[in-house]
Motif scaffolding. Sequence first.
Motif, short mmCIF file in Angstrom:
data_model
loop_
_atom_site.label_atom_id
_atom_site.label_comp_id
_atom_site.label_asym_id
_atom_site.label_seq_id
_atom_site.Cartn_x
_atom_site.Cartn_y
_atom_site.Cartn_z
N LEU A 195 54.82 33.65 40.87
CA LEU A 195 55.45 35.01 41.37
C LEU A 195 56.39 34.56 42.59
O LEU A 195 55.95 33.81 43.55
CB LEU A 195 54.65 35.99 41.79
CG LEU A 195 53.92 37.06 40.64
CD1 LEU A 195 52.60 36.20 40.22
CD2 LEU A 195 53.70 38.27 41.10
N ASP A 219 60.17 39.30 42.09
CA ASP A 219 59.36 39.91 41.41
C ASP A 219 58.62 41.39 41.84
O ASP A 219 58.56 42.29 41.06
CB ASP A 219 58.39 38.89 40.92
CG ASP A 219 58.67 37.84 40.14
OD1 ASP A 219 59.85 37.84 39.43
OD2 ASP A 219 58.37 36.73 40.10
N ASP A 227 61.47 44.36 42.72
CA ASP A 227 62.02 44.91 41.60
C ASP A 227 61.19 46.26 41.20
O ASP A 227 61.47 47.34 40.90
CB ASP A 227 62.01 44.06 40.30
CG ASP A 227 63.40 43.15 40.49
OD1 ASP A 227 64.30 43.40 41.23
OD2 ASP A 227 63.49 42.14 39.95
#
Length: 254
Positions: free
Chosen positions: A219, A223, A226
């Motif tokens: 990650l 990520d 969003d």
Amino acid sequence: MTATFHDLSGRSVFITGGGSGIGAALTDAFLAQGAQVAFIGRSDASGFAARMQAKHGRTPLFVQGDITDTDRLRAAIAEAAAAHGPVSVLISNAANDMRHSLEDLTPAIWDDLLGINLRAYVFAAQAVAPGMRAAGTGSIVNFSSISYMMGNTGYPAYAAANGGITALSRSLARELGPDGIRVNAVAPGWVMTQKQLDQWATPEDLAAHLDRQCLKRHLVPRDIADAVLFLASDSSRMMTGQCMVVDGGAVHTG
């Protein structure tokens, strides 16, 4: 950007720890949506704010301060409201995942860690609630972590605080819901911020964690940003009291 949330344009957004790590990605992402962003942080983030001005044509309001100083936190939120209008989106992101064992803990260390990892979340929500209540709408997103879901060792105070953040979010969702205010938590997995890479991301631990994930890539801060945009937006208008896990499938809930 992977999506545009049109309703976030012009929103007054306040982010704790918005000048570095995941917080910097949040500031960047909300500015890209057209929001008016203010953030608080202990370290000088004026250079980051200048870079955001160059990128987006708008300078986020940076207030230097310690969120464990409740009076300073309240003042920062008031300053954001004076500059951008009453805060309609609160992102409580700042945290300290300092490694420690049970034997390391003293009452002072416990109080310090719970101060940044839980108490500040309570009083930030308290500070924005009147303005959201008056507007009849608002979104609060509290950062939890999968650390307590995994039962990780190495930071018992941090894990306890994150379990508390999820519980707090559910309680506040019930209390504030009649006023149109939504409260959700987001629980990231292991996100590759510079701090994590510098301090704890050994090749062995990275490989072991990736093996645990369903999705075989690490990650990154975007990520998480969003997912937070979605929780802040009216696109999630009937979601409240939830804990959204974003971890590549390392844990399973439900």
